[in-house]
Each structure stands twice: as C-alpha cells, then as structure tokens.
Design a protein around this motif. Structure first.
Motif, PDB file in Angstrom:
ATOM      1  N   LEU A   1      63.088  40.089  16.001  1.00  0.00           N
ATOM      2  CA  LEU A   1      62.471  41.080  15.124  1.00  0.00           C
ATOM      3  C   LEU A   1      60.982  40.774  15.121  1.00  0.00           C
ATOM      4  O   LEU A   1      60.593  39.605  15.028  1.00  0.00           O
ATOM      5  CB  LEU A   1      63.024  40.964  13.701  1.00  0.00           C
ATOM      6  CG  LEU A   1      64.541  40.996  13.542  1.00  0.00           C
ATOM      7  CD1 LEU A   1      64.914  40.749  12.077  1.00  0.00           C
ATOM      8  CD2 LEU A   1      65.107  42.316  14.022  1.00  0.00           C
TER       9      LEU A   1
ATOM     10  N   TRP B   1      56.916  42.158  13.748  1.00  0.00           N
ATOM     11  CA  TRP B   1      56.101  43.006  12.883  1.00  0.00           C
ATOM     12  C   TRP B   1      54.649  42.916  13.332  1.00  0.00           C
ATOM     13  O   TRP B   1      53.914  42.047  12.875  1.00  0.00           O
ATOM     14  CB  TRP B   1      56.233  42.567  11.418  1.00  0.00           C
ATOM     15  CG  TRP B   1      57.630  42.689  10.924  1.00  0.00           C
ATOM     16  CD1 TRP B   1      58.193  43.781  10.344  1.00  0.00           C
ATOM     17  CD2 TRP B   1      58.653  41.694  10.966  1.00  0.00           C
ATOM     18  NE1 TRP B   1      59.502  43.527  10.032  1.00  0.00           N
ATOM     19  CE2 TRP B   1      59.803  42.246  10.402  1.00  0.00           C
ATOM     20  CE3 TRP B   1      58.702  40.369  11.435  1.00  0.00           C
ATOM     21  CZ2 TRP B   1      61.002  41.545  10.287  1.00  0.00           C
ATOM     22  CZ3 TRP B   1      59.893  39.664  11.328  1.00  0.00           C
ATOM     23  CH2 TRP B   1      61.021  40.254  10.755  1.00  0.00           C
TER      24      TRP B   1
ATOM     25  N   VAL C   1      58.118  53.771   8.055  1.00  0.00           N
ATOM     26  CA  VAL C   1      58.379  52.845   9.150  1.00  0.00           C
ATOM     27  C   VAL C   1      58.552  53.614  10.458  1.00  0.00           C
ATOM     28  O   VAL C   1      59.167  54.681  10.489  1.00  0.00           O
ATOM     29  CB  VAL C   1      59.672  52.034   8.878  1.00  0.00           C
ATOM     30  CG1 VAL C   1      59.988  51.103  10.030  1.00  0.00           C
ATOM     31  CG2 VAL C   1      59.568  51.265   7.569  1.00  0.00           C
TER      32      VAL C   1
ATOM     33  N   ALA D   1      60.010  52.185  14.108  1.00  0.00           N
ATOM     34  CA  ALA D   1      60.553  50.992  14.748  1.00  0.00           C
ATOM     35  C   ALA D   1      60.989  51.326  16.172  1.00  0.00           C
ATOM     36  O   ALA D   1      61.560  52.394  16.414  1.00  0.00           O
ATOM     37  CB  ALA D   1      61.728  50.446  13.951  1.00  0.00           C
TER      38      ALA D   1
ATOM     39  N   CYS E   1      63.496  44.458  18.118  1.00  0.00           N
ATOM     40  CA  CYS E   1      63.116  45.479  17.148  1.00  0.00           C
ATOM     41  C   CYS E   1      61.672  45.197  16.789  1.00  0.00           C
ATOM     42  O   CYS E   1      61.352  44.160  16.225  1.00  0.00           O
ATOM     43  CB  CYS E   1      63.984  45.420  15.896  1.00  0.00           C
ATOM     44  SG  CYS E   1      63.340  46.478  14.570  1.00  0.00           S
ATOM     45  N   ARG E   2      60.804  46.105  17.159  1.00  0.00           N
ATOM     46  CA  ARG E   2      59.391  46.009  16.813  1.00  0.00           C
ATOM     47  C   ARG E   2      59.157  47.003  15.684  1.00  0.00           C
ATOM     48  O   ARG E   2      59.230  48.205  15.875  1.00  0.00           O
ATOM     49  CB  ARG E   2      58.561  46.358  18.044  1.00  0.00           C
ATOM     50  CG  ARG E   2      57.308  45.578  18.137  1.00  0.00           C
ATOM     51  CD  ARG E   2      56.599  45.789  19.459  1.00  0.00           C
ATOM     52  NE  ARG E   2      56.847  44.630  20.294  1.00  0.00           N
ATOM     53  CZ  ARG E   2      57.164  44.680  21.561  1.00  0.00           C
ATOM     54  NH1 ARG E   2      57.289  45.833  22.165  1.00  0.00           N
ATOM     55  NH2 ARG E   2      57.353  43.585  22.246  1.00  0.00           N
ATOM     56  N   ASP E   3      58.891  46.476  14.497  1.00  0.00           N
ATOM     57  CA  ASP E   3      58.839  47.253  13.266  1.00  0.00           C
ATOM     58  C   ASP E   3      57.378  47.513  12.890  1.00  0.00           C
ATOM     59  O   ASP E   3      56.683  46.613  12.431  1.00  0.00           O
ATOM     60  CB  ASP E   3      59.550  46.438  12.182  1.00  0.00           C
ATOM     61  CG  ASP E   3      60.011  47.256  11.007  1.00  0.00           C
ATOM     62  OD1 ASP E   3      59.549  48.400  10.865  1.00  0.00           O
ATOM     63  OD2 ASP E   3      60.812  46.733  10.230  1.00  0.00           O
ATOM     64  N   TYR E   4      56.928  48.757  13.091  1.00  0.00           N
ATOM     65  CA  TYR E   4      55.547  49.140  12.786  1.00  0.00           C
ATOM     66  C   TYR E   4      55.508  49.752  11.394  1.00  0.00           C
ATOM     67  O   TYR E   4      55.452  50.959  11.228  1.00  0.00           O
ATOM     68  CB  TYR E   4      55.038  50.141  13.818  1.00  0.00           C
ATOM     69  CG  TYR E   4      54.933  49.566  15.202  1.00  0.00           C
ATOM     70  CD1 TYR E   4      53.775  48.932  15.616  1.00  0.00           C
ATOM     71  CD2 TYR E   4      55.996  49.642  16.091  1.00  0.00           C
ATOM     72  CE1 TYR E   4      53.671  48.387  16.892  1.00  0.00           C
ATOM     73  CE2 TYR E   4      55.905  49.111  17.363  1.00  0.00           C
ATOM     74  CZ  TYR E   4      54.745  48.486  17.757  1.00  0.00           C
ATOM     75  OH  TYR E   4      54.658  47.950  19.017  1.00  0.00           O
ATOM     76  N   LEU E   5      55.553  48.898  10.382  1.00  0.00           N
ATOM     77  CA  LEU E   5      55.518  49.386   9.017  1.00  0.00           C
ATOM     78  C   LEU E   5      54.086  49.448   8.507  1.00  0.00           C
ATOM     79  O   LEU E   5      53.194  48.811   9.045  1.00  0.00           O
ATOM     80  CB  LEU E   5      56.388  48.508   8.112  1.00  0.00           C
ATOM     81  CG  LEU E   5      56.082  47.004   8.074  1.00  0.00           C
ATOM     82  CD1 LEU E   5      54.925  46.686   7.178  1.00  0.00           C
ATOM     83  CD2 LEU E   5      57.319  46.263   7.618  1.00  0.00           C
TER      84      LEU E   5
END
Length: 140
Positions: A34, A36, A105, A107, A119-123
C-alpha cells in the motif's frame, strides 16, 4: 481467490470499509504493498508485505477516523487487465469528536492472479490534517 481485477478490487474496498482485516490481507499478494504518494505527516509512504499491512490496518482501525461509506464510486478498467483505477468519496467520522469526515480518493490498483500487488492511494491530505487538528483541539 479468483475473479477479475475489478472484482478483487471491489472485495478489497468492501473489506477496508468494513474493517475486515483478515479478508483485506488475504486479498493482498505476499509481496503486495500500500502506498500514499500524498500524505500528511505521520502516515507512512509505503507499507509492504502482509505482516506489515496487517499491523498497519490494525493500528489504523483504532485511530481517530472511521469510514462508514464510499460514495460516488467510479471504477475504471484500463487497457492493462491488471490495472484498475477507482475514484470515490469516503464518508465517516472523527472518533474523538464525532465530527463528520469526508475524503476524496483516487486509487490505482495492480492485481495479478487474484491478488492485489499494489494499491497507490492518492488521497487529499487536507481533510486528514483538519480532522487531526480538530481531534487535538478536543483534547485540550
């Protein structure tokens, strides 16, 4: 587990929202991670491997924000059958204050052989910073 990349991602999102850590970790590849890229201070850039992911999710489940719902979910299947992009609004609350929490979000997931490799989470980190500031203010 078997299924299309989209189905695996849908299961992972549901497990995350329901805080079903066993299912979430079971959907991750052993070397999965994971990530971020945009995060507030204190949030790790990357958590890699099932053991580290389980530890991170367990700690996050006891943290200051709970997510109750994903709204406006849009799932994009790409030309690469392993890549799925998901857009959604996370709605929940700040545990300490009960204040509502909303987070947008995007992702990007890579799924291979029924397991999530990444999982690249661009929040958006701003709502997290605001919630943290509000929770800290509630302590004083």
């Amino acid at each position: 587990m078997s299924g299309t990349a989209r189905e695996i991602v849908e299961r992972l999102l549901r497990a995350g929202r329901e805080v079903d850590i066993d299912t979430f970790v079971g959907l991750m590849a052993p070397e999965g991670y994971l990530e971020w890229p945009y995060r507030p201070p204190g949030v790790p850039a990357r958590v890699e491997g099932r053991t580290a992911i389980r530890r991170h999710l367990t700690e996050a489940a006891e943290a200051f924000i709970t997510i109750d719902d994903h709204r406006n979910v849009v799932i994009h299947e790409s030309l690469d059958p392993e890549v799925v992009i998901v857009e959604y609004d996370a709605h929940g609350r700040v545990v300490r204050t009960g204040a509502p929490f909303e987070q947008t979000v995007i992702a990007v997931f890579r799924v291979r052989d029924g397991q999530v490799l990444s999982c690249r989470d661009y929040l958006n980190p701003l709502p997290l910073l605001e919630a943290l500031a509000g929770a800290q203010g509630a302590r004083t």
